[in-house]
Motif scaffolding. Structure first.
Motif, PDB file in Angstrom:
ATOM      1  N   UNK A 150      -0.567  -4.438  -1.725  1.00  0.00           N
ATOM      2  CA  UNK A 150       1.283  -3.863  -2.361  1.00  0.00           C
ATOM      3  C   UNK A 150       2.119  -5.224  -2.710  1.00  0.00           C
ATOM      4  N   UNK A 151       2.058  -4.965  -3.917  1.00  0.00           N
ATOM      5  CA  UNK A 151       3.072  -5.840  -3.972  1.00  0.00           C
ATOM      6  C   UNK A 151       4.149  -5.860  -3.828  1.00  0.00           C
ATOM      7  N   UNK A 152       5.007  -7.460  -2.741  1.00  0.00           N
ATOM      8  CA  UNK A 152       6.405  -6.999  -2.491  1.00  0.00           C
ATOM      9  C   UNK A 152       6.991  -7.075  -3.041  1.00  0.00           C
ATOM     10  N   UNK A 153       8.631  -5.969  -2.765  1.00  0.00           N
ATOM     11  CA  UNK A 153       9.810  -6.288  -3.834  1.00  0.00           C
ATOM     12  C   UNK A 153      10.550  -7.283  -3.711  1.00  0.00           C
ATOM     13  N   UNK A 154      11.071  -7.881  -4.430  1.00  0.00           N
ATOM     14  CA  UNK A 154      11.682  -9.411  -4.525  1.00  0.00           C
ATOM     15  C   UNK A 154      13.484  -9.010  -4.167  1.00  0.00           C
ATOM     16  N   UNK A 190       4.338 -11.913  -9.567  1.00  0.00           N
ATOM     17  CA  UNK A 190       3.359 -12.216  -7.923  1.00  0.00           C
ATOM     18  C   UNK A 190       3.105 -11.637  -7.602  1.00  0.00           C
ATOM     19  N   UNK A 191       2.620 -10.508  -8.086  1.00  0.00           N
ATOM     20  CA  UNK A 191       0.884  -9.639  -8.151  1.00  0.00           C
ATOM     21  C   UNK A 191      -0.131  -9.719  -8.904  1.00  0.00           C
ATOM     22  N   UNK A 192      -0.211 -10.469 -10.397  1.00  0.00           N
ATOM     23  CA  UNK A 192      -0.882 -10.760 -10.575  1.00  0.00           C
ATOM     24  C   UNK A 192      -1.217 -12.232 -10.190  1.00  0.00           C
ATOM     25  N   UNK A 193      -0.625 -12.819  -9.499  1.00  0.00           N
ATOM     26  CA  UNK A 193      -1.220 -14.045  -9.047  1.00  0.00           C
ATOM     27  C   UNK A 193      -1.846 -14.071  -7.409  1.00  0.00           C
ATOM     28  N   UNK A 218       8.455 -10.169   4.963  1.00  0.00           N
ATOM     29  CA  UNK A 218       8.059  -9.990   6.110  1.00  0.00           C
ATOM     30  C   UNK A 218       7.272  -9.515   6.789  1.00  0.00           C
ATOM     31  N   UNK A 219       7.055  -9.014   7.809  1.00  0.00           N
ATOM     32  CA  UNK A 219       5.302  -9.675   8.912  1.00  0.00           C
ATOM     33  C   UNK A 219       4.775  -8.172   8.345  1.00  0.00           C
ATOM     34  N   UNK A 220       4.896  -7.415   6.900  1.00  0.00           N
ATOM     35  CA  UNK A 220       4.241  -6.175   6.794  1.00  0.00           C
ATOM     36  C   UNK A 220       4.175  -6.658   5.068  1.00  0.00           C
ATOM     37  N   UNK A 248       1.768 -18.126   3.882  1.00  0.00           N
ATOM     38  CA  UNK A 248       1.072 -18.751   2.536  1.00  0.00           C
ATOM     39  C   UNK A 248       1.259 -17.498   1.262  1.00  0.00           C
ATOM     40  N   UNK A 249       1.681 -16.487   1.378  1.00  0.00           N
ATOM     41  CA  UNK A 249       2.202 -15.183  -0.054  1.00  0.00           C
ATOM     42  C   UNK A 249       3.716 -15.786   0.304  1.00  0.00           C
ATOM     43  N   UNK A 250       4.013 -15.989   0.980  1.00  0.00           N
ATOM     44  CA  UNK A 250       5.551 -16.944   0.645  1.00  0.00           C
ATOM     45  C   UNK A 250       5.838 -18.456  -0.265  1.00  0.00           C
TER      46      UNK A 250
END
Length: 155
Positions: free
Chosen positions: A88-92, A80-83, A43-45, A9-11
């Motif tokens: 923790x917002x993932x690094x891109x 992405x972090x806002x949405x 990633x899984x984390x 879902x996050x992806x």
């Protein structure tokens, strides 16, 4: 570890947010309408996200698009972090998708196979079977063979 459904879902959310922001929000001329976001993997984390993209154009446009994405990485991550609303917002990380090149290679191989099939079809156009059209024994053939075998054993 987060479950796979949450990572998926996050992806999906990252893919949508990045695509919309590239289309409407970033004014960098290197990031025109010729960039397509094809896939996103997290990633899984949920700490790192890989965004796959394709660029319509030549090598110079691909290099310019890669540089533009690197420069816009912070803005895209903030969006992405806002949405997403995660802790923790993932690094891109942006990776050029090899899918179009692979598809082109497969199409070339299929064309070669079609040409090879056409050559075989042409070569076999007037050919006849070596032993007959039907290589299998029929019931009447097996009866005559049994008769011939009994005649051979009687002698």
């Amino acid at each position: 570890m987060a479950d796979n459904a949450r990572a998926k879902r996050l992806a999906d959310l990252i893919r949508e947010v990045v695509a919309q922001k590239l289309q409407r929000g970033i004014k960098d001329p290197r990031l025109g309408t010729h960039i397509t976001i094809t896939d996103t993997r997290v990633t899984g984390d949920l700490r790192e996200a890989t965004v796959f993209y394709t660029v319509y154009g030549d090598d110079e446009e691909r290099k310019a698009a890669a540089a533009g994405l690197e420069s816009a990485k912070g803005i895209l991550r903030s969006e992405v972090g806002r949405a997403a609303g995660v802790k923790f917002t993932p690094t891109l990380a942006f990776v050029m998708d090899a899918l179009p090149d692979t598809a082109r290679n497969i199409e070339d191989l299929l064309d070669k196979a079609r040409q090879s099939d056409a050559k075989v079809r042409e070569a076999s156009a007037g050919a006849v079977y070596a032993g007959g059209a039907d290589p299998y024994r029929k019931p009447e053939d097996s009866e005559t063979l049994e008769d011939a075998e009994t005649d051979d054993t009687a002698e």
